[in-house]
Design an enzyme around this catalytic site. Structure first.
Site, PDB file in Angstrom:
ATOM      1  N   ASN A  52     128.923  73.666  81.424  1.00 47.99           N
ATOM      2  CA  ASN A  52     130.513  72.694  81.302  1.00 47.99           C
ATOM      3  C   ASN A  52     131.574  73.113  82.941  1.00 47.99           C
ATOM      4  O   ASN A  52     131.968  73.637  83.027  1.00 47.99           O
ATOM      5  CB  ASN A  52     130.893  73.106  80.327  1.00 47.99           C
ATOM      6  N   ARG A  81     123.299  72.206  77.085  1.00 46.31           N
ATOM      7  CA  ARG A  81     123.170  72.960  78.255  1.00 46.31           C
ATOM      8  C   ARG A  81     121.502  73.822  77.367  1.00 46.31           C
ATOM      9  O   ARG A  81     121.443  74.890  78.600  1.00 46.31           O
ATOM     10  CB  ARG A  81     124.348  74.258  77.922  1.00 46.31           C
TER      11      ARG A  81
END
Length: 89
Positions: free
Chosen positions: A36, A18
């Site tokens: 997530n 990320r």
């Protein structure tokens, strides 16, 4: 302006994926987020100028060297008016 939602499968959690996506998106001025999901995938929203969104989308499909992207599902979506920058959720 265009917007796309991507669901990224593979070894993409626990490897700073990320943060890596966030860096690429910010470098191109693309807004959105990377988050997530409980199923082990990463949800990515990209919004901005077409060339910039496509460039980040390509990077998302490759991923950093310590991740392993096995697949990306892409959907065209309507741009949102409430985004400011790119967030890692």
């Amino acid at each position: 302006m265009i917007a796309r939602r991507l669901v990224v499968r593979g070894r993409v959690q626990g490897v700073n994926y990320r943060g890596w996506v966030q860096d690429r998106a910010r470098a191109r001025g693309v807004m959105g987020w990377a988050e997530n999901r409980a199923d082990g995938t990463v949800d990515v929203w990209l919004q901005g100028a077409p060339d910039d969104v496509v460039a980040v989308e390509r990077a998302v499909g490759e991923g950093p060297s310590h991740a392993r992207v096995e697949g990306v599902e892409t959907s065209d979506v309507h741009p949102r008016g409430d985004l400011d920058g790119f967030a890692r959720r």
